[in-house]
Design an enzyme around this catalytic site. Structure first.
Site, PDB file in Angstrom:
ATOM      1  N   THR A  15      29.832  -5.319   5.620  1.00  0.00           N
ATOM      2  CA  THR A  15      29.077  -5.241   6.873  1.00  0.00           C
ATOM      3  C   THR A  15      28.211  -3.989   6.936  1.00  0.00           C
ATOM      4  OG1 THR A  15      30.740  -6.517   8.048  1.00  0.00           O
ATOM      5  CG2 THR A  15      29.346  -5.120   9.399  1.00  0.00           C
ATOM      6  N   SER A  60      33.276  -8.386   1.172  1.00  0.00           N
ATOM      7  CA  SER A  60      34.468  -7.872   0.480  1.00  0.00           C
ATOM      8  C   SER A  60      35.516  -8.931   0.140  1.00  0.00           C
ATOM      9  CB  SER A  60      35.083  -6.696   1.239  1.00  0.00           C
ATOM     10  OG  SER A  60      35.811  -7.112   2.348  1.00  0.00           O
ATOM     11  N   THR A  92      35.046  -4.292   5.120  1.00  0.00           N
ATOM     12  CA  THR A  92      36.337  -3.839   5.652  1.00  0.00           C
ATOM     13  C   THR A  92      37.465  -4.829   5.394  1.00  0.00           C
ATOM     14  OG1 THR A  92      35.805  -4.814   7.795  1.00  0.00           O
ATOM     15  CG2 THR A  92      35.264  -2.482   7.489  1.00  0.00           C
ATOM     16  N   ASP A  93      37.111  -6.091   5.121  1.00  0.00           N
ATOM     17  CA  ASP A  93      38.171  -7.109   5.029  1.00  0.00           C
ATOM     18  C   ASP A  93      39.200  -6.808   3.940  1.00  0.00           C
ATOM     19  OD1 ASP A  93      36.870  -8.366   7.068  1.00  0.00           O
ATOM     20  OD2 ASP A  93      36.240 -10.127   5.924  1.00  0.00           O
TER      21      ASP A  93
HETATM   22  N1  ASP Z   1      33.796  -8.113   8.130  1.00  0.00           N
HETATM   23  C1  ASP Z   1      33.635  -7.515   6.883  1.00  0.00           C
HETATM   24  C2  ASP Z   1      33.166  -6.075   6.934  1.00  0.00           C
HETATM   25  O1  ASP Z   1      33.486  -5.439   7.879  1.00  0.00           O
HETATM   26  C3  ASP Z   1      32.910  -8.278   5.890  1.00  0.00           C
HETATM   27  C4  ASP Z   1      33.362  -7.801   4.559  1.00  0.00           C
HETATM   28  O2  ASP Z   1      34.513  -7.370   4.470  1.00  0.00           O
HETATM   29  O3  ASP Z   1      32.561  -7.818   3.641  1.00  0.00           O
HETATM   30  O4  ASP Z   1      32.529  -5.539   6.108  1.00  0.00           O
END
Ligand code: ASP
Length: 337
Positions: A15, A60, A92-93
């Protein structure tokens, strides 16, 4: 300018690097480079000379262990070439997993800091620039040395081995259940509440050992009869398995039999699916309890949550078939504070 320290920044996507071409800002996908992420942070150029590299532009969930191991080697090289510290940005995932895998092998005193964002760069109140600035400050701070890999997020600093994404949308999604953050980013300073120090890293795999062993994670559930575990079992197919058990690492009596069958072939580790607290050692004696699972050959993960227990087993399996005693010793060492 001279005299500024060098910070190496690797971008993997997520993200923090995602943009949208739609007028309503929907359907964001990772597009931005490490360089553009760094350039967008006010004040960063005054702090350090930036060596930026885009190693991936992935959401991710599509990162994998080999990509993280390549990131590790890039980070080691950056330090060897003079970087004071390293920052990795990613989605973050799976951030808690990448950070822990990096930490298992990070054999440098220099800080390696992982960060990301919950809001994309085009969103109101985007948190990426603040998180990246905090991560760079953290990577440059002498107080961050000799702590292994840390996660800087929402002005807190967490140890890679305990941090977890605990909310799907909040900007304060990252927490370290039970142990809490080890530091705070306040104004321009990074302040730690605990002394430096860490569990020694694992030996880096030799080139011929650097494969990608399959280590599945199986979550148990009400009424589990062991069907899934039996279906994936077999030494020829997997190097080991981790069970996300109930409470302190428990499973049903029928699942316990499947655990016993698999543990005769490959290492099986049981962890707690609760998201907080350790696996039991000596309290319960029923079929499927911690005492029963250990008697059947399984190994308790201690305080490591299932996803991190899986990565530790994956990292150990890089060296080839595992002896149960070695797995027990590593989880004893790395599964407790
Ligand atoms: N929601 C995720 C992020 O915060 C998407 C990911 O992990 O790529 O980055």
């Amino acid at each position: 300018m001279t005299g500024r320290p060098t910070v190496a920044i690797a971008a993997l996507g997520g993200t923090i690097a995602s943009t949208s071409s739609a007028t309503d800002g929907s359907e964001i996908v990772p597009t931005l480079t490490a360089e553009s992420l760094a350039t967008a942070v006010p004040g960063l150029a005054e702090l350090a000379s930036v060596r930026a590299e885009t190693l991936a532009r992935l959401p991710s969930p599509s990162l994998d262990e080999p990509t993280i191991m390549r990131t590790l080697h890039w980070a080691r090289a950056a330090v060897d070439e003079g970087a004071t510290g390293v920052v990795v940005t990613q989605g973050t995932d799976t951030l808690e997993e990448s950070a822990y895998l990096l930490d298992l092998f990070w054999d440098r005193a220099e800080p390696l800091v992982v960060t990301g964002a919950m809001r994309s760069p085009q969103a109101a109140g985007a948190d990426g620039p603040a998180n990246l600035l905090a991560a760079v400050r953290c990577a440059l701070a002498p107080a961050s040395r000799d702590r292994g890999v840390v996660v800087a997020f929402d002005d807190e600093v967490h140890q890679a081995r305990w941090v977890a994404k605990t909310d799907s949308v909040s900007t304060g999604a990252f927490r370290s259940p039970v142990f809490g953050p080890i530091g705070r980013c306040v104004e321009a300073e990074v302040v730690y509440g605990v002394p430096a120090g860490r569990v020694p890293p694992l030996r880096l795999p030799l080139a011929q050992e650097a494969g990608d062993p399959r280590v599945p994670l199986v979550a148990t559930y009400l009424g589990d009869d062991g069907y899934v575990l039996d279906a994936i079992g077999g030494t020829d197919r997997i190097a080991g398995a981790v069970i996300a058990g109930f409470g302190a690492g428990h499973v049903s009596a029928r699942m316990a039999e499947a655990v016993g069958r698999l543990a005769r072939e490959v290492p099986v580790v049981f962890a707690s699916r609760t998201g907080s607290g350790p696996t039991g050692r000596a309290m319960y004696g029923y079929p499927g309890s911690e005492i029963d699972l250990v008697a059947r050959g399984a190994v308790g993960a201690g305080w490591l949550p299932p996803v991190k227990a899986r990565l530790l087993l994956w990292a150990l399996a890089l060296r080839g078939p595992l002896a149960r005693a070695d797995v027990v010793a590593e989880f004893e060492l790395r599964g407790r504070p």
